[in-house]
Design a protein around this motif. Structure first.
Motif, PDB file in Angstrom:
ATOM      1  N   PRO A  40       8.648  12.862  10.867  1.00  9.01           N
ATOM      2  CA  PRO A  40       9.419  13.564  11.048  1.00  9.01           C
ATOM      3  C   PRO A  40       9.056  13.894  12.211  1.00  9.01           C
ATOM      4  O   PRO A  40       9.569  14.018  13.124  1.00  9.01           O
ATOM      5  N   ASP A  41       8.229  12.915  13.503  1.00 15.30           N
ATOM      6  CA  ASP A  41       7.973  12.988  14.867  1.00 15.30           C
ATOM      7  C   ASP A  41       8.912  12.279  15.112  1.00 15.30           C
ATOM      8  O   ASP A  41       9.441  12.265  16.011  1.00 15.30           O
ATOM      9  N   ILE A  42       9.385  11.115  14.806  1.00 13.42           N
ATOM     10  CA  ILE A  42      10.443  10.072  15.109  1.00 13.42           C
ATOM     11  C   ILE A  42      11.480  10.772  14.754  1.00 13.42           C
ATOM     12  O   ILE A  42      12.792  10.816  16.210  1.00 13.42           O
ATOM     13  N   VAL A  43      12.159  11.385  13.924  1.00 15.28           N
ATOM     14  CA  VAL A  43      13.263  12.194  14.093  1.00 15.28           C
ATOM     15  C   VAL A  43      13.340  13.614  14.384  1.00 15.28           C
ATOM     16  O   VAL A  43      14.598  13.092  14.816  1.00 15.28           O
ATOM     17  N   ALA A  44      12.158  14.166  14.496  1.00 13.51           N
ATOM     18  CA  ALA A  44      12.086  15.285  15.861  1.00 13.51           C
ATOM     19  C   ALA A  44      12.449  14.729  17.381  1.00 13.51           C
ATOM     20  O   ALA A  44      13.792  15.352  17.631  1.00 13.51           O
ATOM     21  N   LYS A  45      11.682  13.682  17.490  1.00 18.02           N
ATOM     22  CA  LYS A  45      12.377  13.163  18.995  1.00 18.02           C
ATOM     23  C   LYS A  45      14.119  12.610  19.126  1.00 18.02           C
ATOM     24  O   LYS A  45      14.609  12.702  20.149  1.00 18.02           O
ATOM     25  N   VAL A  46      14.856  12.430  17.491  1.00 16.92           N
ATOM     26  CA  VAL A  46      16.124  11.155  17.589  1.00 16.92           C
ATOM     27  C   VAL A  46      16.327  12.128  17.979  1.00 16.92           C
ATOM     28  O   VAL A  46      17.356  12.518  18.792  1.00 16.92           O
ATOM     29  N   ARG A  47      16.789  13.744  17.273  1.00 21.64           N
ATOM     30  CA  ARG A  47      16.624  15.395  17.550  1.00 21.64           C
ATOM     31  C   ARG A  47      17.020  15.856  18.883  1.00 21.64           C
ATOM     32  O   ARG A  47      18.268  16.155  19.264  1.00 21.64           O
ATOM     33  N   SER A  48      16.061  15.476  19.734  1.00 20.68           N
ATOM     34  CA  SER A  48      16.504  16.388  20.503  1.00 20.68           C
ATOM     35  C   SER A  48      16.774  15.259  21.915  1.00 20.68           C
ATOM     36  O   SER A  48      17.122  16.150  23.261  1.00 20.68           O
ATOM     37  N   LEU A  49      17.284  14.648  21.660  1.00 25.63           N
ATOM     38  CA  LEU A  49      18.209  13.362  22.453  1.00 25.63           C
ATOM     39  C   LEU A  49      19.495  14.105  22.215  1.00 25.63           C
ATOM     40  O   LEU A  49      20.951  13.857  23.134  1.00 25.63           O
ATOM     41  N   LEU A  50      19.543  14.693  21.337  1.00 24.43           N
ATOM     42  CA  LEU A  50      20.998  15.584  21.520  1.00 24.43           C
ATOM     43  C   LEU A  50      20.839  16.994  22.162  1.00 24.43           C
ATOM     44  O   LEU A  50      22.151  18.139  22.071  1.00 24.43           O
ATOM     45  N   ASP A  51      20.082  17.105  22.325  1.00 22.44           N
ATOM     46  CA  ASP A  51      20.311  18.246  23.460  1.00 22.44           C
ATOM     47  C   ASP A  51      20.918  18.469  24.662  1.00 22.44           C
ATOM     48  O   ASP A  51      21.708  19.647  25.050  1.00 22.44           O
ATOM     49  N   GLU A  52      21.630  17.981  25.264  1.00 26.22           N
ATOM     50  CA  GLU A  52      22.598  17.340  26.089  1.00 26.22           C
ATOM     51  C   GLU A  52      23.751  16.943  25.246  1.00 26.22           C
ATOM     52  O   GLU A  52      24.359  17.251  26.343  1.00 26.22           O
ATOM     53  N   PHE A  53      23.813  17.120  24.019  1.00 17.13           N
ATOM     54  CA  PHE A  53      24.437  16.578  24.038  1.00 17.13           C
ATOM     55  C   PHE A  53      25.260  17.446  22.468  1.00 17.13           C
ATOM     56  O   PHE A  53      25.278  16.954  21.177  1.00 17.13           O
ATOM     57  N   PRO A  54      25.425  18.614  21.997  1.00 16.77           N
ATOM     58  CA  PRO A  54      25.602  18.933  21.181  1.00 16.77           C
ATOM     59  C   PRO A  54      26.960  19.015  20.090  1.00 16.77           C
ATOM     60  O   PRO A  54      25.880  19.735  18.979  1.00 16.77           O
ATOM     61  N   GLU A  55      27.588  18.547  20.430  1.00 14.77           N
ATOM     62  CA  GLU A  55      28.451  18.484  19.854  1.00 14.77           C
ATOM     63  C   GLU A  55      27.822  16.874  18.870  1.00 14.77           C
ATOM     64  O   GLU A  55      29.122  16.315  17.622  1.00 14.77           O
ATOM     65  N   TRP A  56      27.965  16.039  19.129  1.00 12.81           N
ATOM     66  CA  TRP A  56      27.107  14.668  18.515  1.00 12.81           C
ATOM     67  C   TRP A  56      26.345  14.906  17.112  1.00 12.81           C
ATOM     68  O   TRP A  56      25.340  15.534  17.464  1.00 12.81           O
ATOM     69  N   GLN A  57      26.517  14.153  16.716  1.00 11.14           N
ATOM     70  CA  GLN A  57      25.401  13.614  15.696  1.00 11.14           C
ATOM     71  C   GLN A  57      24.905  12.130  15.582  1.00 11.14           C
ATOM     72  O   GLN A  57      25.734  11.300  16.177  1.00 11.14           O
ATOM     73  N   ILE A  58      23.612  11.949  14.667  1.00  9.59           N
ATOM     74  CA  ILE A  58      23.432  10.458  14.583  1.00  9.59           C
ATOM     75  C   ILE A  58      22.386  10.321  13.154  1.00  9.59           C
ATOM     76  O   ILE A  58      22.037  12.036  12.737  1.00  9.59           O
ATOM     77  N   VAL A  59      23.840   9.481  12.583  1.00  5.99           N
ATOM     78  CA  VAL A  59      23.072   9.713  10.902  1.00  5.99           C
ATOM     79  C   VAL A  59      22.144   8.361  10.977  1.00  5.99           C
ATOM     80  O   VAL A  59      21.919   7.081  11.879  1.00  5.99           O
ATOM     81  N   MET A  60      21.188   8.587   9.903  1.00  6.45           N
ATOM     82  CA  MET A  60      19.878   7.569   9.451  1.00  6.45           C
ATOM     83  C   MET A  60      20.203   7.224   8.306  1.00  6.45           C
ATOM     84  O   MET A  60      19.862   8.395   7.711  1.00  6.45           O
ATOM     85  N   GLN A  61      20.983   6.249   8.145  1.00  3.87           N
ATOM     86  CA  GLN A  61      20.969   6.265   6.307  1.00  3.87           C
ATOM     87  C   GLN A  61      20.007   4.863   6.181  1.00  3.87           C
ATOM     88  O   GLN A  61      19.420   3.779   6.642  1.00  3.87           O
ATOM     89  N   ILE A  62      18.952   5.063   4.746  1.00  4.68           N
ATOM     90  CA  ILE A  62      18.410   4.414   4.730  1.00  4.68           C
ATOM     91  C   ILE A  62      18.918   2.667   4.133  1.00  4.68           C
ATOM     92  O   ILE A  62      20.263   2.515   3.774  1.00  4.68           O
TER      93      ILE A  62
END
Length: 142
Positions: free
Chosen positions: A72-94
């Motif tokens: 969860p801490d890694i995912v939260a940091k990845v999510r914070s990268l989108l603060d500047e890019f609100p229309e973008w998404q990051i998919v993390m797939q197993i």
């Protein structure tokens, strides 16, 4: 009629240029962040692989080869990268070796939410119990 078509093409090129610029900036930021937690490798020999092909979407894709990259801490940091890019998404797939027969599972991370498509009963401990703030289950419309 020709004037309208020319203007549309010019706007489309400008949009493509902007998408490419943001894609590249975000790619570098994601790669830098994930490198703190593991090794990026396209062939499954590392912890994850940040796909380095730009298909023109407002999205990045990470294949996760080691479950710890879903912390969860890694995912939260990845999510914070989108603060500047609100229309973008990051998919993390197993993409863990040995899970090839599993259904597609992972997280779609957006600035305002995380969409979980996880079959938790299939995940090993402690990963099956991870909770992601702001997450919701995926639906057929996601």
């Amino acid at each position: 009629m020709i004037e309208v078509i020319t203007r549309t093409v010019r706007l489309s090129c400008e949009d493509d240029d902007e998408q490419s610029e943001i894609w590249e900036r975000l790619y570098e930021q994601i790669l830098s962040l994930l490198s703190r937690y593991g090794v990026d490798n396209a062939f499954g020999d590392g912890d994850c692989f940040l796909v380095d092909d730009n298909y023109g979407w407002k999205r990045h894709h990470v294949e996760v080869h080691q479950f710890h990259m879903f912390r969860p801490d890694i995912v939260a940091k990845v999510r914070s990268l989108l603060d500047e890019f609100p229309e973008w998404q990051i998919v993390m797939q197993i993409g863990v070796v040995g899970t090839e027969a599993w259904p597609n599972m992972g997280l779609t991370i957006r600035k305002h939410e995380i969409i979980e498509v996880l079959r938790r009963e299939m995940l090993p401990e402690p990963f099956k119990n991870y909770q992601y703030p702001g997450a919701r289950p995926g639906t057929e419309y996601d």
